[in-house]
Design a protein around this motif. Sequence first.
Motif, mmCIF file in Angstrom:
data_model
loop_
_atom_site.group_PDB
_atom_site.id
_atom_site.type_symbol
_atom_site.label_atom_id
_atom_site.label_comp_id
_atom_site.label_asym_id
_atom_site.label_seq_id
_atom_site.Cartn_x
_atom_site.Cartn_y
_atom_site.Cartn_z
ATOM 1 N N SER A 159 37.126 62.414 57.794
ATOM 2 C CA SER A 159 37.138 62.246 56.330
ATOM 3 C C SER A 159 38.215 61.252 55.915
ATOM 4 O O SER A 159 38.077 60.545 54.933
ATOM 5 C CB SER A 159 37.325 63.594 55.647
ATOM 6 O OG SER A 159 38.626 64.056 55.875
ATOM 7 N N GLY B 255 36.654 57.990 56.656
ATOM 8 C CA GLY B 255 35.356 57.727 56.033
ATOM 9 C C GLY B 255 34.288 57.479 57.077
ATOM 10 O O GLY B 255 33.304 56.782 56.829
ATOM 11 N N GLY C 128 31.624 50.514 54.425
ATOM 12 C CA GLY C 128 32.424 49.954 53.328
ATOM 13 C C GLY C 128 32.166 50.744 52.070
ATOM 14 O O GLY C 128 31.040 50.776 51.568
ATOM 15 N N THR C 129 33.184 51.427 51.559
ATOM 16 C CA THR C 129 33.016 52.234 50.348
ATOM 17 C C THR C 129 34.040 51.770 49.314
ATOM 18 O O THR C 129 34.904 50.964 49.611
ATOM 19 C CB THR C 129 33.252 53.721 50.662
ATOM 20 O OG1 THR C 129 34.555 53.854 51.234
ATOM 21 C CG2 THR C 129 32.231 54.253 51.641
ATOM 22 N N VAL C 130 33.928 52.306 48.112
ATOM 23 C CA VAL C 130 34.955 52.041 47.105
ATOM 24 C C VAL C 130 35.529 53.386 46.673
ATOM 25 O O VAL C 130 34.841 54.399 46.754
ATOM 26 C CB VAL C 130 34.406 51.291 45.873
ATOM 27 C CG1 VAL C 130 34.105 49.864 46.205
ATOM 28 C CG2 VAL C 130 33.205 51.992 45.298
ATOM 29 N N PRO C 131 36.779 53.387 46.266
ATOM 30 C CA PRO C 131 37.384 54.661 45.871
ATOM 31 C C PRO C 131 36.576 55.328 44.769
ATOM 32 O O PRO C 131 36.156 54.669 43.809
ATOM 33 C CB PRO C 131 38.782 54.263 45.373
ATOM 34 C CG PRO C 131 39.034 52.919 45.938
ATOM 35 C CD PRO C 131 37.713 52.262 46.099
ATOM 36 N N GLY C 132 36.334 56.618 44.927
ATOM 37 C CA GLY C 132 35.546 57.340 43.925
ATOM 38 C C GLY C 132 36.384 57.682 42.710
ATOM 39 O O GLY C 132 37.568 57.345 42.622
ATOM 40 N N ASP C 133 35.776 58.374 41.768
ATOM 41 C CA ASP C 133 36.461 58.841 40.555
ATOM 42 C C ASP C 133 37.212 57.726 39.859
ATOM 43 O O ASP C 133 38.449 57.646 39.925
ATOM 44 C CB ASP C 133 37.464 59.964 40.886
ATOM 45 C CG ASP C 133 36.820 61.058 41.704
ATOM 46 O OD1 ASP C 133 35.628 61.305 41.488
ATOM 47 O OD2 ASP C 133 37.503 61.643 42.553
ATOM 48 N N PRO C 134 36.514 56.817 39.209
ATOM 49 C CA PRO C 134 37.218 55.711 38.557
ATOM 50 C C PRO C 134 38.286 56.215 37.585
ATOM 51 O O PRO C 134 38.092 57.208 36.898
ATOM 52 C CB PRO C 134 36.118 54.961 37.800
ATOM 53 C CG PRO C 134 34.854 55.388 38.442
ATOM 54 C CD PRO C 134 35.074 56.758 38.996
ATOM 55 N N VAL C 135 39.382 55.543 37.595
ATOM 56 C CA VAL C 135 40.486 55.908 36.706
ATOM 57 C C VAL C 135 40.499 54.911 35.557
ATOM 58 O O VAL C 135 40.550 53.712 35.792
ATOM 59 C CB VAL C 135 41.817 55.817 37.471
ATOM 60 C CG1 VAL C 135 42.967 56.274 36.594
ATOM 61 C CG2 VAL C 135 41.745 56.630 38.747
ATOM 62 N N PRO D 86 41.837 52.394 33.173
ATOM 63 C CA PRO D 86 43.129 51.716 33.203
ATOM 64 C C PRO D 86 43.842 51.821 31.875
ATOM 65 O O PRO D 86 43.238 51.591 30.829
ATOM 66 C CB PRO D 86 42.755 50.253 33.494
ATOM 67 C CG PRO D 86 41.347 50.126 33.055
ATOM 68 C CD PRO D 86 40.715 51.466 33.160
ATOM 69 N N PRO D 87 45.127 52.202 31.887
ATOM 70 C CA PRO D 87 45.872 52.167 30.639
ATOM 71 C C PRO D 87 46.121 50.727 30.221
ATOM 72 O O PRO D 87 45.959 49.809 31.024
ATOM 73 C CB PRO D 87 47.192 52.862 30.996
ATOM 74 C CG PRO D 87 47.314 52.720 32.459
ATOM 75 C CD PRO D 87 45.938 52.624 33.013
#
Lengths: 759, 348
Positions: A374, A377, A436-443, A445-446
């Motif tokens: 995990s 990935g 190839g993945t992208v980080p989940g749970d978009p944050v 941006p402030p």
Amino acid sequence: MRVPLSWLNEFLSKPVTVREADDLLGTAGMAITRVDVPGWRSPRIVAGRLGEERDGTTFAALPAPEPVRLPAGARPAPGSMVAVALPGARLYAPGSAGTAHGLDIVPAPARDGDPVGLVCTPAGLGLGPSGTAIVLPPATAPGTPVAAALDPAPASVADDILHLTVPTELADCDGLWGLAGEIAQRDRDRHRVTPHGEPGPHGDGDTIRLSVDGCGWTVCAAILPGGAAERMPDLLRDRLRLTGLDDDDPVTGAVRVAAYEFGVRLVTVELSAAGPVDVTVGGDQAVRTGPAVRWPAELAVHVAARTPENTAPPRLLVLAAARTEVSADGDRCDRAVHRVAALLAPGRPPVRATTEGPAAPRHEILVDVADTGSRLGLPLSTDECARLLTGRGLTVRAAGPNRLVVAIPAHRTDLRTRPDLIAEIVRLTGYRALPGTVPGDPVPPPRDDRSARSRAARDAAVAHGFQEVVTPMVIDADAPVRTSALHLHRGGSRTGRIVRRSLLPGLAAVAAAQTGRRGRHLDLVETGAVVLPEAGDHRERPQLAVVRALPEGSGPDAAETALHQVGAAVRSAARAAGVPVLTVRAAERALYRPGTAVEFVAAGRCAGWMGLLAGSALGVPGTWTFAAAEVDLVALLADPAVHRRLVAPPAQRTIETDVNLLVPDEVPAAELAGLLRAGPAALRRAGIVDVYRDARLPDGHRRVTVRLEVASDWRPVTRQEAAAACDEAISAMTELGVRRWTPPQEQSTQDNNRNGVIR
Amino acid sequence: MPASPEVATTLEAVRSAYRSALGALRDCPGPELTGWHRDHLGRRSALAALRSRVGALPAEDRAAAGRAVRQAADDLATALADRREQTAAGDPAPADRVRLDPTHIPDTPPPGGRHPVSLILDEAAAHFAALGFVFRDAPQIEDEAHCFDLLGVPADHPTRSPAHTFYAEGAAVLRSHTTASVLRVLRTEPAGPASRFVVAGPCHRNNVPNARFVHQFHQLEAVAAGPSVRMSDIKGLATGFVDAVLGDGFDPRLRFRRFPYVSPGLAVDVECAPCGAEGCGLCQGSGRLEIMSGGLLAAGVLRAAGWPEDLPVAALAISLERLLAVRHGLGDIRHFLRNDLRLLAQAR
């Protein structure tokens, strides 16, 4: 480590190209930092047509004529097509001492007129022993790489030299044998082959009793018969030279070859007596040893002859040592001593003995396979994980579902913790296996206000026609504006260096370095950090610098226009950054020409300066003049961005009047504008629209045209009211010596001006 | 069957009259269109004369010649109607138009422009902003602790030598990589469930400048933290960025590489475009150029930042000058520091 590719390929069943070697070894954690392509295959060796000699210099068309250096020997006839090595090209230098690893590097011309290239010989190109210039087919186009001009390609030395960085912890990858092993692990088609050093039969003769005290080491000892050593084959000598390991002594050469090929430590001891010997490695006492390669100090060698000294011809004891886990990879120590024997005494198998020292302690790491998968990935099974790890000298045992205990050999100092082992697993699988993945749970941006405002300010200056540049933060200490600068340690450089405390010297240097712009001004802008040590710390401050560089011969008008342009760009930049009001006030500042400097003020704070500077003040030779502004972005952007307030146009009729004023030179425009803005309430807008200087004006005065707009919120103003408001505004300036300007011939139009234009 | 000479002559005369009338119509101002109709379609026009000649032709040729004359007259009448519509719509007569050469586009660049490094920096920041990364400011003047010690760089590491790093008074160091800034940002941020940011800007190394290394270069480092962050995310970010900035033609290669502050670590190479992977000073003969590096931040770095050691934090640093060199096929990154306007003007 320098690796001739052809030598590495001898250890593989199927040769690799440079690209394949780079791919396969790079995946394994090694880096090919450079590849030298010497000789005729180099793209930096091109065809050139030899011209006539002029003033003692020979030229060759490449296709443009360039001065070239000729080799010793017969000079080719003018018009001949020759091979010319350009600066940076690598030429073979077989047998010559003093060259860089068997290669000559063509130097770049140091001065104007120095030769640009070197006319090549077959020897330099690797095409034969001849030392006179090689002549190419006359139809070859000048400038064509020689490799393309030689048709068919010659069957000669054509080696690529790989510069390989092998991490110290990858001891098993040391040597061609280890590199071939890494390649073979990643590409199963390329099984390793053993052209040299196959452990052969044991020779007959006196025995060796070998004991090893070195913890974790395996040592192989062999006795080679005495007598003159064989001369090393030429190919091997050339290869050793390319790796930087050549030596005239055949024993040293043989030891280096074996160590280089098998990645082991080697040492030799000359035996003066015949008969069986006792060899102790790792004891307290040591004998004097002969040629050695990286022999560890902890493995002191002691040799004791079991028969009294006699007059037998001297013999050579060769010892090869490697960490036990490394040596186990194909009996490396055995192969290495056999290789030395094959080079020094071919056809005579040596007497050999191999012994392992006490086992080195191993530490263990528990691996959770699911957690590893995990974290990477990458779906990973326990079996696959175990298979990967056991392949490289690690031992693995199961410790429950999804758990493995991995025993780490002592030489793998890089594997200390669980994350280290996860890294080793990904090294062994290779990144190709990872999805190839992208980080989940978009944050979300402030807001990042400061940076955005800073960029907006820069973009506004660019929109004014200023070219953005990026100049170095570190400058020579002899640059101007050096008082109280943050000095850097020399670090081997001859000149001292400082961190810039202004962007202006860098921008001035950029302007002065531009060629082909004689007589034209240059507009530049930069945002960057400076350090002002007097501020009490070494924190950098972001600044915006806007510069118009005026070349020699620019008059005062051009200078004033330049200041106006720079000031307009700064004001736009401030507006774009959310600072709607940026006022200026006259100020004196070091470096700026007296009487030309102003201070920018934003929200009551000084936010920068603007003025004229002489080029000499910024370290620029010649007679440049700079209209320059430096804006401190910290001060400018200290307050939150203010959105510009928009004022609705008056609903009622307004009257706009242009008034010419005669203003003493010592009254700055900013003061004039301030007084106008503080004028009567009916005066809604006031601004300077023109500044004019003329010989007809009284000395020390200039004409300033101001545009005044008079209006009421409730009713249309009359002409009389407008004229009265203007008179009131102007009368407030009479104390400064400001008065209306009406040239005699324009007297008749004065009334019209006074009446204004109804909008 | 070939036409008789008389018919051929007549047809050629029809074509000639048609071309002449059409040419005259193009340059005819609006008020003179009636005169044009009289001259070219009226009873005394050339076409009318030709129509009368048709009757004199052999019987078998009359139909073809008659059709040609009628077709020419119809086409001219249609062209006249179009021209009348144009003039009614206010379109000036061709003769009244300004003569210009639309094919001549002056090759003059606009007077101002952005520097390619700042352009690519903004482009990269925008790319990561779309993925939720926020831009964080960080100083270039660091201390040894942030630049080396807390990142696990050993005291005897060659990069710490003054021959490689700029040291200043008061133990200040010009940051040699943006990871020092990453650590500083992490130390100021509370460890949350998820966090993403980029730091970017100049970095400084005391190198002898050459085609591949300069003493001031720009990096952008993207950092993603959170329990669900994986090593494969770094691969996805790297390959996605290469696709977005360089295009599909570049096949990034991810290579295992050790750094003291990440575990596992990687480097990303692409084919050296300036030399077409043939070998040059930029790629130093290898045909590939390292443009990114990164990995999962090591536990020691997270400890130094005050973050949980087991929280995965992915970092990916991008060398912007090398990226530009590959994108624009320029085999020497020193050009980006030289500020030659002849080069900068091309990058606008």
